[in-house]
Design a protein around this motif. Sequence first.
Motif, PDB file in Angstrom:
ATOM      1  N   GLN A 120       7.181  27.946 -39.112  1.00 58.50           N
ATOM      2  CA  GLN A 120       5.735  28.059 -38.837  1.00 58.50           C
ATOM      3  C   GLN A 120       5.068  26.682 -38.731  1.00 58.50           C
ATOM      4  N   SER A 121       5.850  25.627 -38.653  1.00 62.86           N
ATOM      5  CA  SER A 121       5.330  24.246 -38.509  1.00 62.86           C
ATOM      6  C   SER A 121       4.267  23.912 -39.545  1.00 62.86           C
ATOM      7  N   ARG A 122       4.454  24.378 -40.792  1.00 63.29           N
ATOM      8  CA  ARG A 122       3.428  24.121 -41.819  1.00 63.29           C
ATOM      9  C   ARG A 122       3.485  22.687 -42.309  1.00 63.29           C
ATOM     10  N   HIS A 123       4.712  22.128 -42.362  1.00 62.79           N
ATOM     11  CA  HIS A 123       4.834  20.758 -42.882  1.00 62.79           C
ATOM     12  C   HIS A 123       4.472  19.717 -41.840  1.00 62.79           C
ATOM     13  N   HIS A 124       4.786  20.052 -40.602  1.00 67.15           N
ATOM     14  CA  HIS A 124       4.441  19.099 -39.541  1.00 67.15           C
ATOM     15  C   HIS A 124       4.135  19.892 -38.278  1.00 67.15           C
ATOM     16  N   TYR A 125       2.921  19.718 -37.740  1.00 61.35           N
ATOM     17  CA  TYR A 125       2.562  20.458 -36.534  1.00 61.35           C
ATOM     18  C   TYR A 125       2.391  19.538 -35.347  1.00 61.35           C
ATOM     19  N   SER A 126       3.121  19.831 -34.271  1.00 60.00           N
ATOM     20  CA  SER A 126       2.841  19.180 -32.999  1.00 60.00           C
ATOM     21  C   SER A 126       2.824  20.300 -31.957  1.00 60.00           C
ATOM     22  N   PRO A 127       1.773  20.357 -31.143  1.00 64.23           N
ATOM     23  CA  PRO A 127       1.673  21.442 -30.149  1.00 64.23           C
ATOM     24  C   PRO A 127       2.900  21.477 -29.228  1.00 64.23           C
ATOM     25  N   HIS A 128       3.375  20.285 -28.811  1.00 61.72           N
ATOM     26  CA  HIS A 128       4.546  20.248 -27.912  1.00 61.72           C
ATOM     27  C   HIS A 128       5.779  20.779 -28.637  1.00 61.72           C
ATOM     28  N   GLY A 129       5.938  20.314 -29.899  1.00 64.37           N
ATOM     29  CA  GLY A 129       7.104  20.740 -30.680  1.00 64.37           C
ATOM     30  C   GLY A 129       7.087  22.247 -30.919  1.00 64.37           C
ATOM     31  N   ALA A 130       5.898  22.782 -31.211  1.00 63.15           N
ATOM     32  CA  ALA A 130       5.800  24.213 -31.519  1.00 63.15           C
ATOM     33  C   ALA A 130       6.081  25.057 -30.269  1.00 63.15           C
ATOM     34  N   TYR A 131       5.572  24.605 -29.107  1.00 62.65           N
ATOM     35  CA  TYR A 131       5.844  25.343 -27.859  1.00 62.65           C
ATOM     36  C   TYR A 131       7.340  25.291 -27.553  1.00 62.65           C
ATOM     37  N   ALA A 132       7.923  24.096 -27.659  1.00 65.10           N
ATOM     38  CA  ALA A 132       9.352  23.937 -27.348  1.00 65.10           C
ATOM     39  C   ALA A 132      10.207  24.781 -28.303  1.00 65.10           C
ATOM     40  N   GLN A 133       9.815  24.805 -29.580  1.00 62.30           N
ATOM     41  CA  GLN A 133      10.572  25.612 -30.545  1.00 62.30           C
ATOM     42  C   GLN A 133      10.514  27.092 -30.163  1.00 62.30           C
ATOM     43  N   SER A 134       9.324  27.550 -29.739  1.00 62.27           N
ATOM     44  CA  SER A 134       9.195  28.978 -29.395  1.00 62.27           C
ATOM     45  C   SER A 134      10.074  29.320 -28.193  1.00 62.27           C
TER      46      SER A 134
ATOM     47  N   ASN B 185       7.071  37.913 -20.698  1.00 63.19           N
ATOM     48  CA  ASN B 185       6.543  36.769 -19.955  1.00 63.19           C
ATOM     49  C   ASN B 185       5.365  36.049 -20.626  1.00 63.19           C
ATOM     50  N   ALA B 186       4.534  36.775 -21.366  1.00 70.97           N
ATOM     51  CA  ALA B 186       3.285  36.180 -21.871  1.00 70.97           C
ATOM     52  C   ALA B 186       3.563  34.973 -22.774  1.00 70.97           C
ATOM     53  N   ALA B 187       2.643  34.037 -22.765  1.00 74.25           N
ATOM     54  CA  ALA B 187       2.801  32.873 -23.650  1.00 74.25           C
ATOM     55  C   ALA B 187       1.503  32.100 -23.772  1.00 74.25           C
ATOM     56  N   VAL B 188       1.443  31.320 -24.827  1.00 69.51           N
ATOM     57  CA  VAL B 188       0.419  30.288 -24.949  1.00 69.51           C
ATOM     58  C   VAL B 188       1.151  28.948 -25.003  1.00 69.51           C
ATOM     59  N   MET B 189       0.442  27.897 -24.595  1.00 64.10           N
ATOM     60  CA  MET B 189       1.089  26.565 -24.626  1.00 64.10           C
ATOM     61  C   MET B 189       0.093  25.511 -25.119  1.00 64.10           C
ATOM     62  N   LEU B 190       0.579  24.670 -26.018  1.00 60.88           N
ATOM     63  CA  LEU B 190      -0.169  23.510 -26.525  1.00 60.88           C
ATOM     64  C   LEU B 190      -1.507  23.873 -27.166  1.00 60.88           C
ATOM     65  N   VAL B 191      -1.554  25.049 -27.793  1.00 62.66           N
ATOM     66  CA  VAL B 191      -2.799  25.420 -28.477  1.00 62.66           C
ATOM     67  C   VAL B 191      -2.918  24.605 -29.766  1.00 62.66           C
ATOM     68  N   PRO B 192      -4.162  24.376 -30.230  1.00 63.54           N
ATOM     69  CA  PRO B 192      -4.315  23.675 -31.515  1.00 63.54           C
ATOM     70  C   PRO B 192      -3.681  24.506 -32.629  1.00 63.54           C
ATOM     71  N   GLN B 193      -3.447  23.900 -33.768  1.00 63.32           N
ATOM     72  CA  GLN B 193      -2.768  24.624 -34.851  1.00 63.32           C
ATOM     73  C   GLN B 193      -3.602  25.841 -35.268  1.00 63.32           C
ATOM     74  N   ARG B 194      -3.039  26.999 -35.039  1.00 56.96           N
ATOM     75  CA  ARG B 194      -3.739  28.253 -35.352  1.00 56.96           C
ATOM     76  C   ARG B 194      -2.697  29.258 -35.804  1.00 56.96           C
ATOM     77  N   ILE B 195      -3.178  30.318 -36.486  1.00 62.16           N
ATOM     78  CA  ILE B 195      -2.215  31.334 -36.898  1.00 62.16           C
ATOM     79  C   ILE B 195      -2.592  32.699 -36.314  1.00 62.16           C
ATOM     80  N   THR B 196      -1.587  33.551 -36.203  1.00 59.66           N
ATOM     81  CA  THR B 196      -1.805  34.901 -35.680  1.00 59.66           C
ATOM     82  C   THR B 196      -2.343  35.787 -36.805  1.00 59.66           C
ATOM     83  N   ALA B 197      -2.650  37.030 -36.465  1.00 64.24           N
ATOM     84  CA  ALA B 197      -3.180  37.987 -37.453  1.00 64.24           C
ATOM     85  C   ALA B 197      -2.239  38.121 -38.649  1.00 64.24           C
TER      86      ALA B 197
END
Length: 322
Positions: free
Chosen positions: A186-200, A118-130
């Motif tokens: 990993q949305s390195r070439h183009h980052y959009s928070p909406h696009g990244a959330y939708a992709q996940s 269930n856990a999630a993040v949404m529309l976070v600024p471009q950031r990377i995990t550990a």
Amino acid sequence: MLSKEGVEGVRIGFKLGEDNGKREGIFPPQNGKVAIVTGGAKGIGYETAKHLSRLGMHVIIAGNHENQGLLSVGKIVKETGNEKVEFMYLELASLQSIRQFVQRFKAKNALLHVLVNNAAVMLVPQRITADGFEEHFGVNYLGHFMLTELLLDTLKQSGSTDCNSRIVTVSSATHYIGELNLNDLQSRHHYSPHGAYAQSKLALTLFSYQLQQRLAADGSHVTSNVVDPGVVNTDLYKHTSWLFKLCKWLTSWLLFKTSTQGASTVIYVAVSPDLEGSGGSYYANGQKTKSADTSYDEDLQRKLWARSCKLVGILEHRQCAS
Ligand SMILES: NC(=O)c1ccc[n+]([C@@H]2O[C@H](COP(=O)([O-])OP(=O)(O)OC[C@H]3O[C@@H](n4cnc5c(N)ncnc54)[C@H](O)[C@@H]3O)[C@@H](O)[C@H]2O)c1
């Protein structure tokens, strides 16, 4: 109160879907069963954890905020009278933390009947995990991919012919507009928070269907389904613009579900006898619904699976064999 099987059932205080009044939240007791709910300390996850506890399950809230998790455990114990509720630390943005969580869980020698991703993040600024993954992809999708993979053996041991273990993955209607870019996950070439959330969320849906296929192929007594909880008034929206927040504040009573309403389909898919042995479906408003056409693309599902194994460092022929 009797559920429709004639078993003494527990009414858990909500009505399912849009056919309100026809089906109520009455499910058979789940005593002796164990559930893990990721992100179960607040929002939809909290309501899910609470209602599963009310049904008698031993519930493990897996989350990355210990204080909040312990507070939620206390509230659930008080409200349900079920003392078998606990918090276990899980940081989905770290593969090491996921491994440690699974080790600690397995050290309990417990069974596992329900896993709610269930856990999630949404529309976070471009950031990377550990581990260097884009955060939506890493936390929402890859974290749950890895967690599920590591818990599959326990889920398989815990399921039986007439009582399959269940994996319930929380997606979102946003997946309908999602695109899976295998060349730039990993949305390195183009980052959009909406696009990244939708992709996940599209990735989670593809994963859930592919998982069901693999579970069915090896005759496991485990099912995998996906749920869209609807538009729910939770902290998930904390990274939206002030204008959106203002509109949400003004209209939430009308347009947004409460967390309890949002959790209703998750709980239904996690415990309803109607769905015994049934996997590979998408549920919204308490009903089986069609997901995006792309999500049924088996070639894409397999490609994503193979790539995910590689990214998290799991040999594909382990559980992931094609
Ligand atoms: N709220 C909505 O309108 C809505 C709509 C569609 C889908 N969903 C989905 O429902 C699910 C629950 O969301 P919610 O609305 O209750 O949001 P929420 O923000 O209230 O809860 C999210 C939970 O995830 C946990 N979490 C976030 N990052 C984590 C990490 N790195 N490691 C471990 N845990 C982490 C948070 O601590 C929190 O407990 C999510 O999958 C979300 O995408 C929500």
